[in-house]
Design a protein around this motif. Structure first.
Motif, PDB file in Angstrom:
ATOM      1  N   ASP A 102       0.710  -0.710  -0.241  1.00  0.00           N
ATOM      2  CA  ASP A 102       0.335   0.474  -0.142  1.00  0.00           C
ATOM      3  C   ASP A 102       0.795   0.908   0.227  1.00  0.00           C
ATOM      4  N   VAL A 103       0.521   1.762  -0.981  1.00  0.00           N
ATOM      5  CA  VAL A 103       1.519   3.376  -1.259  1.00  0.00           C
ATOM      6  C   VAL A 103       0.460   4.614  -0.526  1.00  0.00           C
ATOM      7  N   PHE A 104       0.159   5.004   0.624  1.00  0.00           N
ATOM      8  CA  PHE A 104      -0.330   5.986   0.429  1.00  0.00           C
ATOM      9  C   PHE A 104      -1.887   5.693   0.125  1.00  0.00           C
ATOM     10  N   GLY A 105      -2.260   4.924  -0.321  1.00  0.00           N
ATOM     11  CA  GLY A 105      -4.351   4.452  -0.556  1.00  0.00           C
ATOM     12  C   GLY A 105      -3.608   4.257  -2.041  1.00  0.00           C
ATOM     13  N   PRO A 106      -3.446   4.174  -2.917  1.00  0.00           N
ATOM     14  CA  PRO A 106      -2.865   3.202  -4.517  1.00  0.00           C
ATOM     15  C   PRO A 106      -1.605   1.703  -3.586  1.00  0.00           C
TER      16      PRO A 106
ATOM     17  N   GLY B 277      -4.039  -3.677   3.498  1.00  0.00           N
ATOM     18  CA  GLY B 277      -4.937  -3.554   4.948  1.00  0.00           C
ATOM     19  C   GLY B 277      -4.224  -3.469   6.221  1.00  0.00           C
ATOM     20  N   ALA B 278      -3.459  -2.672   6.739  1.00  0.00           N
ATOM     21  CA  ALA B 278      -2.371  -1.820   7.028  1.00  0.00           C
ATOM     22  C   ALA B 278      -3.279  -1.075   7.579  1.00  0.00           C
ATOM     23  N   PRO B 279      -3.438   0.040   9.218  1.00  0.00           N
ATOM     24  CA  PRO B 279      -4.671   0.579   9.463  1.00  0.00           C
ATOM     25  C   PRO B 279      -4.180   1.713   8.591  1.00  0.00           C
ATOM     26  N   PRO B 280      -4.769   2.968   9.096  1.00  0.00           N
ATOM     27  CA  PRO B 280      -5.022   4.501   8.758  1.00  0.00           C
ATOM     28  C   PRO B 280      -3.243   5.222   8.993  1.00  0.00           C
ATOM     29  N   PRO B 281      -2.445   5.693   8.139  1.00  0.00           N
ATOM     30  CA  PRO B 281      -0.995   6.032   8.275  1.00  0.00           C
ATOM     31  C   PRO B 281      -1.336   6.712   9.612  1.00  0.00           C
ATOM     32  N   THR B 282      -0.339   6.853  10.514  1.00  0.00           N
ATOM     33  CA  THR B 282      -0.427   7.725  11.758  1.00  0.00           C
ATOM     34  C   THR B 282       0.277   9.456  11.290  1.00  0.00           C
ATOM     35  N   PRO B 283       0.333   9.768  12.053  1.00  0.00           N
ATOM     36  CA  PRO B 283       0.890  10.643  11.499  1.00  0.00           C
ATOM     37  C   PRO B 283       2.614  10.958  11.125  1.00  0.00           C
ATOM     38  N   GLU B 284       2.614  10.359  12.360  1.00  0.00           N
ATOM     39  CA  GLU B 284       4.057   9.702  11.761  1.00  0.00           C
ATOM     40  C   GLU B 284       4.423   9.534  10.997  1.00  0.00           C
ATOM     41  N   GLU B 285       3.720   7.933  10.396  1.00  0.00           N
ATOM     42  CA  GLU B 285       4.028   7.717   9.007  1.00  0.00           C
ATOM     43  C   GLU B 285       3.911   8.534   8.136  1.00  0.00           C
ATOM     44  N   VAL B 286       2.716   9.820   7.834  1.00  0.00           N
ATOM     45  CA  VAL B 286       2.369  10.472   6.704  1.00  0.00           C
ATOM     46  C   VAL B 286       3.839  12.301   7.318  1.00  0.00           C
ATOM     47  N   THR B 287       4.426  11.978   8.219  1.00  0.00           N
ATOM     48  CA  THR B 287       5.722  12.988   8.417  1.00  0.00           C
ATOM     49  C   THR B 287       6.731  12.395   7.411  1.00  0.00           C
TER      50      THR B 287
END
Length: 176
Positions: free
Chosen positions: A24-28, A135-145
């Motif tokens: 999963d590359v942040f959606g796609p 299938g991972a949970p939505p990204p955390t703010p740390e993962e987005v950073t």
């Protein structure tokens, strides 16, 4: 290790998946059809899936990306006459995005869009670095950073919230 492209029926199976591990590359989601680690590939070939409702925000990078839509459809934001415009891309369409051109994707349909993606090994390495298990949970703010910092390290330019809003993309708010 043999590539899935060594199998004669692969083109008829790509719309359903090649049975390879996906990221999963942040959606796609992407499945690598060519390996990028061995250094002998001049291009990276992936099967990409944009699930219904997923948007890839405005961005640009030096790497080219070519998309052959295998199934479903999505919209691609492309530059036309100095303006950014959304274009519909359906199964059978080929989309060429040269390097350093702003672009985005969005799937407004109720079906997944499946693309064959041809790009550079460098782009493949970026996807591997930022990819998460499907299938991972939505990204955390740390993962987005971490995603933003990785994109900047690769020299990728991410559209601002204002630039995305100007083309109809509403970005979620994160405290970065």
């Amino acid at each position: 290790m043999t590539s899935p492209l060594d199998h004669p029926a692969i083109l008829t199976r790509l719309a359903e998946g090649a049975g390879l591990p996906a990221l999963d590359v942040f959606g796609p989601q992407v499945e690598f059809l060519t390996m990028i680690e061995d250094g002998s590939n001049e291009v990276c070939v992936m099967r990409g899936v944009i699930p219904p409702g997923v948007t890839v925000p405005l961005h640009q990078h030096d790497d080219f990306e070519d998309f052959y839509i295998l199934a479903g459809g999505h919209q691609v934001l492309v530059e036309e006459g100095g303006r950014l415009e959304w274009r519909d891309a359906q199964a059978g369409d080929y989309v060429r995005v040269p390097g350093s051109v702003p672009h985005a994707h969005r799937n407004l349909s109720d079906r997944p869009a499946v693309d064959l993606i041809i790009t550079t090994p460098r782009m493949g390495r970026f996807f591997k670095e930022i990819g998460r298990p499907v299938g991972a949970p939505p990204p955390t703010p740390e993962e987005v950073t971490r995603f933003v910092h990785t994109a900047l390290r690769y020299g990728y330019q991410l559209g601002t919230s204002e630039e995305n809003a100007a083309v109809g993309i509403d970005l979620p708010a994160f405290n970065l």
